[in-house]
Design an enzyme around this catalytic site. Structure first.
Site, PDB file in Angstrom:
ATOM      1  N   GLU A 112       0.388  -1.350  -0.027  1.00 40.68           N
ATOM      2  CA  GLU A 112      -0.126   0.458   0.017  1.00 40.68           C
ATOM      3  C   GLU A 112       1.321   1.509  -0.166  1.00 40.68           C
ATOM      4  OE1 GLU A 112      -3.287  -0.339  -0.673  1.00 40.68           O
ATOM      5  OE2 GLU A 112      -3.065  -2.574  -0.643  1.00 40.68           O
ATOM      6  N   GLU A 137      -0.688  -3.536 -10.035  1.00 43.65           N
ATOM      7  CA  GLU A 137      -0.507  -3.953  -8.422  1.00 43.65           C
ATOM      8  C   GLU A 137       0.731  -4.509  -8.822  1.00 43.65           C
ATOM      9  OE1 GLU A 137      -3.008  -4.464  -6.157  1.00 43.65           O
ATOM     10  OE2 GLU A 137      -3.862  -2.315  -7.350  1.00 43.65           O
TER      11      GLU A 137
END
Lengths: 636, 196
Positions: free
Chosen positions: A170, A251
Site C-alpha cells: 500500500e 498491482e
C-alpha cells in the site's frame, strides 16, 4: 525505480484516463439518443420520421453530457479532502494513534516503521470494522496527506510479517502516485455510472403512479427508464474496462516494490495465500465497494466473468511471482479470528548512533534516493523508534501533547532566541507550556537526525486536532519561527512541512491539480532557496557560502542565467516560505534538478554534516519527495 | 425544447446540492464521532488508574470505607456510561448520561482527596504521589480531547441548523449533538471527617 519518472508516468496515465473517459461519454450519448429516438419520439414523428434528427439530438446530447459532466465534477469536488472523503465513503473508523488495543497497536507500529523507513509522513490508519475479508487500501492526493485502510480481517488474521508485506504494498501505491490516480478514477467514473441510477429512479417513480396512464405515452417512459439502466450498464462496463486497464499492471509493480522494501517475499505471498484459502477471501461487503474497487489490495468484488474487467491480476499469478514454489492449491484457513501473541521484532544492536558525525553523500544521490526504500532502512526505522526515549514516543502519539513536542522541535539552540520563544510559548496556555518544557528537556539528549522522523511520527496525532486548536497551533508555531529574524533554515522548512501536510486536513486551500511549473519559470524562488541553503551550509564564512551557491548553480546549467546569490537580509523567513510553497508546484523533472542542485550546494565543502543531510531531507519533504533516512557510515 | 433543458439541468443541480449537503453532514458527524473516540481513550486511562489509587488509599484511610467504595461505584458507573456513549456518540442521551456519570465520579474523587488531606502518611506515600500525578496529567489530556470534541460538535450543529440544511436534516436522521461538559455536582454534602 526512478521516483520522478514514475510520477510523470502517473500523470500520463491520468491524461490517458481522461481521453478514454471522453470516448466512453461519446458512446453513452449515442446510445441515449438511440433510445430516445426509438422509444419516445416514435409516437410524435411516427416510425417513418428521419432517423437522424438534429433537433432531437442537440437537447439529448446536451442533457446527457451535462448530467455526466456535473456528476463527475461533483464527485471530484466531494473528494477534495482526499483522505477524509474516502474514509467517509467506505464507512471506515479512524484508529487512535495512542491506542492500546493490541492488534491495532501492532498495525500502527508496522505503519510507523515503514513510513519512517521511506521518509514519508506517517499516514492516518483507518479500519473497516464490518469486513471479515482480508483487504487493504491507500488513497490520497499527496504523499503527505494519505490514508491507509485495512479490514477487520487483516487485523485479526494476518501475522506481523504478512501485515508488513501488505502495508509495504500500500505504501508503494502512495510513493508511485497511484493513490492520486485512484482518486481521479473514482471521480471521473462516477459520471458514467449516474445514468444507471437515474434509470432506476425513473422506473421506481413510474411504478408508483401506475394508476394514471397517458394516451399511448404510458408505456414509453418506464421503457425509457429501463433503457437508461441498460445504457447505464454500458457506462459501468466502460468504466470497469478503463479501471482494470489502468489498475492491473500497477498491482504487480506494487507487489514488487513491497518485496524491495521488506526483502521478504514470503510475507506478502503468505498474505495472498490466506486470501485465497479463506471463505470470504478479500470480498468487501459494503455497497460502495464498486466505486473504490481499484483502490483495494485484492479483488473486493465477486470474480468477474470477463477477466478483462477485473481490477486485480489473478491471485495465483501474483503468488507465483513472489513464491515460485507455489503449487496452486490453497490451504483452507479458519475464518475465525485468531491473534497469536506478538513475537518481538529483532532489534539490531544499537551501536552506531547518528551523533554529530559526518554522513557520506554522493553528488546526485539525493535525487536518486527519493522514493526508494531498502530493507536496511526498515531495520533502521524499527531500531530508531525502539531507541527513542519513551517520553518522546508517547508524546508523539498523544494528540494532547503532540503540539508540545512540535513546539520543542522548533526551539532554537541559541539561548537569546530561546528567551523570546519562551515568551511566545506562554500564549499557548499553561498545559502546553509545561509539556513543551518537559519535551525540550528530553529532546536535548537526542541527535539531530531524530527531528524530522519525530515530526513524521507526530503527524497522525496532530491530525486529531480540531480546527480552532489548529489555528492556535499555527499562531504559536509562527510566533516561534519569527522570534528572531535570523531563523534557522531547518526550523523554517519544518514549519513548511507541517503546513503542507496538515493544511488539507483542516480545510486549507490545497491545489490538487498536477504540478505544471517549469524550472525556468521559477528561477527567482530557486535562487532564494539555494542562497538560503548556501548560508546554512557555509558555516558562516562568506567565501564558503558563495562557493556552495556557485556549485549548485553549475548543476542548473542554462536555466541558471538570471539567478544571483542573495544576501542573508534578502532571505527572511516569510520570503523563503513563500518560495518553497511556489516550488512545490514544479514538474517532477524540475524538482529532480532542484534537489540535485541542492545536494551540490551541501557537498561543496567536501563535508556533509548530519544537520545538512537532514536539511536536504526536509527540503525534499516540502516538495512532496520522500527521502529515506541516512544510515550511519554511508559511503561518499 | 430549451425550457425543458433548462428545467432538467436545474433539477439536476438541485439534486446535487441536496446530496452535497447530506454528505457534508455525514462527514461532520463522523468527525465528532471520531473525536469522542479520543475522549474515550483518555477516560479509559482514568478508569484504569482509579482502582490502584483506591487500593493504595485503603491501607491508610481505614475508616473511610464509605467514601472509597463510593469512588469505585462511581468509577464503574462512569465506565459503562462512557462505553455506551462511545458506541454511538450521535445519541444525545447517551452522551448526556456519560457526562453526568463523569461529573459524579469527579465529585466522589474530590471528596476522597479532601479527606486524604487529613492523612499525612498517605500524602507521603510515593505510589500515591505518582498516581495523583498521572491522574492530573490524564485530566489535562481529557480537557484537550474534550475541547476538540466540542469544537467538532459546534461545527456539526451549526451546519445542521443552517438554511436550507435545516429543512431536511431532521428527515434524514441528523439529530443535534450534545456538547461534553464536565458538571461537578452542585450541592456537596458536608465532608464528614471521623476522629476515631
Amino acid at each position: 525505480m526512478d521516483f520522478f519518472a514514475t510520477q510523470e508516468r502517473a500523470q500520463r496515465h491520468t491524461a490517458r484516463l481522461m481521453a478514454l473517459f471522453a470516448l466512453a461519454v461519446g458512446g453513452v450519448v449515442a446510445c441515449v439518443y438511440l433510445a430516445v429516438r426509438l422509444l419516445i419520439y416514435k409516437t410524435e414523428d411516427g416510425p417513418t420520421g428521419p432517423f437522424w434528427n438534429p433537433k432531437v439530438f442537440m437537447p439529448v446530447a446536451t442533457i446527457t453530457i451535462a448530467v455526466i459532466a456535473l456528476s463527475t465534477l461533483y464527485k471530484i469536488w466531494s473528494l477534495r479532502s482526499g483522505s477524509e472523503a474516502i474514509a467517509n465513503l467506505l464507512g471506515a473508523r479512524r484508529i487512535a494513534p495512542n491506542t492500546t488495543e493490541p492488534a491495532e497497536r501492532r498495525l500502527l507500529n508496522v505503519v510507523e516503521e515503514m513510513a519512517l523507513a521511506a521518509g514519508l509522513p506517517v499516514p492516518s490508519v483507518v479500519v473497516l470494522d464490518n469486513e471479515p475479508g482480508i483487504n487493504a487500501f491507500a488513497a490520497g492526493w499527496a504523499p503527505g496527506d494519505s490514508i491507509l485502510g485495512v479490514t477487520r480481517g487483516c487485523l485479526d488474521r494476518l501475522e506481523r510479517d504478512e501485515l508488513q508485506g501488505v502495508i509495504g504494498h500500500e505504501l508503494s501505491h502512495i510513493l508511485n502516485a497511484d493513490a492520486r490516480l485512484n482518486l481521479h478514477l473514482i471521480g471521473w467514473l462516477h459520471g458514467l455510472m449516474v445514468i444507471a441510477f437515474i434509470g432506476y429512479w425513473i422506473l421506481r417513480s413510474m411504478g408508483r403512479s401506475s394508476g394514471s396512464s397517458k394516451k399511448g405515452g404510458g408505456a414509453a417512459i418506464p421503457l425509457f427508464g429501463l433503457a437508461l439502466i441498460v445504457i447505464g450498464g454500458i457506462g459501468v462496463f466502460f468504466g470497469r474496462l478503463i479501471k482494470s486497464g489502468i489498475s492491473r499492471q500497477r498491482e504487480f509493480l506494487a507487489d514488487a516494490s513491497s518485496v524491495q522494501f521488506t526483502r521478504n517475499p514470503l510475507g506478502l505471498a503468505d498474505a495472498l495465500k490466506k486470501i485465497g484459502g479463506a471463505k470470504d477471501g478479500s470480498k468487501i461487503a459494503n455497497p460502495n465497494a464498486e466505486q473504490a474497487s481499484h483502490l483495494y489490495f485484492s479483488n473486493g468484488l465477486k470474480a468477474s466473468w470477463l477477466s478483462a474487467l477485473s481490477t486485480h491480476p489473478p491471485l495465483e499469478d501474483r503468488i507465483r511471482r513472489l513464491d515460485p514454489s507455489f503449487t496452486g492449491t490453497f490451504a483452507a484457513t479458519d475464518p475465525g479470528p485468531k491473534l497469536r501473541p506478538v513475537i518481538g521484532v529483532e532489534i539490531p544492536e544499537n551501536e552506531e548512533r547518528l551523533a554529530a558525525g559526518v554522513v557520506g553523500l554522493g553528488g546526485h544521490t539525493i535525487a536518486a534516493r527519493v522514493g526508494t526504500v531498502q530493507p536496511t532502512h526498515v531495520d533502521y526505522a524499527t531500531q530508531f523508534i525502539a531507541s527513542l526515549p519513551a517520553g518522546l514516543r508517547e508524546r508523539a502519539r498523544e494528540p494532547a501533547t503532540a503540539p508540545a513536542l512540535l513546539f520543542a522541535l522548533l526551539l532554537d539552540r541559541d539561548p537569546e532566541v530561546r528567551i523570546v520563544q519562551v515568551r511566545a510559548l506562554e500564549g499557548a496556555g499553561p498545559f502546553l507550556f509545561d509539556e513543551t518544557q518537559k519535551a525540550a528537556a528530553i529532546l536535548a539528549s537526542c541527535p539531530d537526525a531524530a527531528r524530522l522522523p519525530l515530526l513524521d511520527l507526530a503527524l497522525p496525532a496532530l491530525r486529531q486536532m480540531s480546527r480552532p486548536q489548529w489555528d492556535a497551533f499555527r499562531i504559536t508555531t509562527h510566533a516561534l519561527i519569527v522570534a528572531d529574524s535570523r531563523i534557522s533554515l531547518f526550523e523554517l522548512v519544518l514549519q513548511r512541512a507541517l503546513v503542507r501536510h496538515l493544511g488539507p486536513v483542516f480545510g486549507g486551500t490545497r491545489a490538487k491539480g498536477a504540478p505544471t511549473a517549469q524550472l525556468s519559470d521559477r528561477t527567482t524562488e530557486v535562487g532564494l532557496v539555494l542562497s538560503a541553503l548556501g548560508h546554512a551550509c557555509g558555516s558562516d564564512e562568506p567565501a564558503a557560502e558563495a562557493a556552495s551557491f556557485d556549485a549548485a548553480l553549475c548543476l542548473l546549467g542554462g536555466d541558471a542565467g538570471s539567478i544571483t546569490f542573495s544576501s542573508r537580509d534578502d532571505c527572511p523567513p516569510e520570503v523563503i516560505d513563500r518560495a518553497l510553497r511556489s516550488l512545490a508546484a514544479l514538474v517532477p523533472q524540475g524538482k529532480k534538478r532542484l534537489l540535485e542542485a541542492a545536494t551540490a550546494c551541501a557537498v561543496a565543502d567536501r563535508k556533509v554534516t548530519v544537520a545538512e543531510a537532514e536539511l536536504l531531507r526536509a527540503i525534499a519533504d516540502s516538495l512532496d519527495c520522500p527521502v529515506p533516512p541516512f544510515l550511519p557510515g554511508q559511503e561518499v | 425544447m430549451t425550457p425543458l433543458i433548462v428545467l432538467v439541468i436545474l433539477a439536476v443541480l438541485i439534486v446535487f446540492w441536496v446530496v452535497s449537503l447530506y454528505n457534508g453532514l455525514v462527514g461532520l458527524r463522523n468527525r465528532f464521532k471520531n473525536a469522542f473516540a479520543q475522549i474515550d481513550v483518555q477516560l479509559k486511562r482514568r478508569y484504569d488508574l482509579i482502582p490502584n489509587l483506591v487500593e493504595t488509599a485503603k491501607g491508610y484511610m481505614k475508616f473511610e470505607r464509605e467514601t472509597l467504595e463510593a469512588v469505585i461505584a462511581a468509577r464503574n458507573a462512569a465506565s459503562s456510561a462512557v462505553g455506551r456513549a462511545a458506541a454511538n456518540p450521535a445519541d444525545g442521551q447517551a452522551v448526556a448520561g456519560a457526562m453526568a456519570a463523569e461529573g459524579a465520579l469527579t465529585g466522589a474523587l474530590g471528596k476522597m482527596f479532601a479527606l486524604a488531606e487529613a492523612y499525612p502518611d498517605l500524602k507521603a506515600n510515593q505510589n500515591m504521589a505518582l498516581l495523583q500525578e498521572e491522574l492530573t496529567s490524564t485530566e489535562n489530556k481529557v480537557a484537550f480531547s474534550r475541547q476538540a470534541y466540542n469544537d467538532a460538535v459546534m461545527t456539526y450543529n451549526t451546519a445542521r441548523e443552517r438554511f436550507p440544511a435545516a429543512l431536511f436534516a431532521g428527515a434524514f436522521g441528523f439529530a443535534p449533538a450534545t456538547l461534553f461538559e464536565i458538571t461537578a455536582p452542585v450541592e456537596r454534602e458536608a465532608v464528614k471527617v471521623s476522629f476515631t
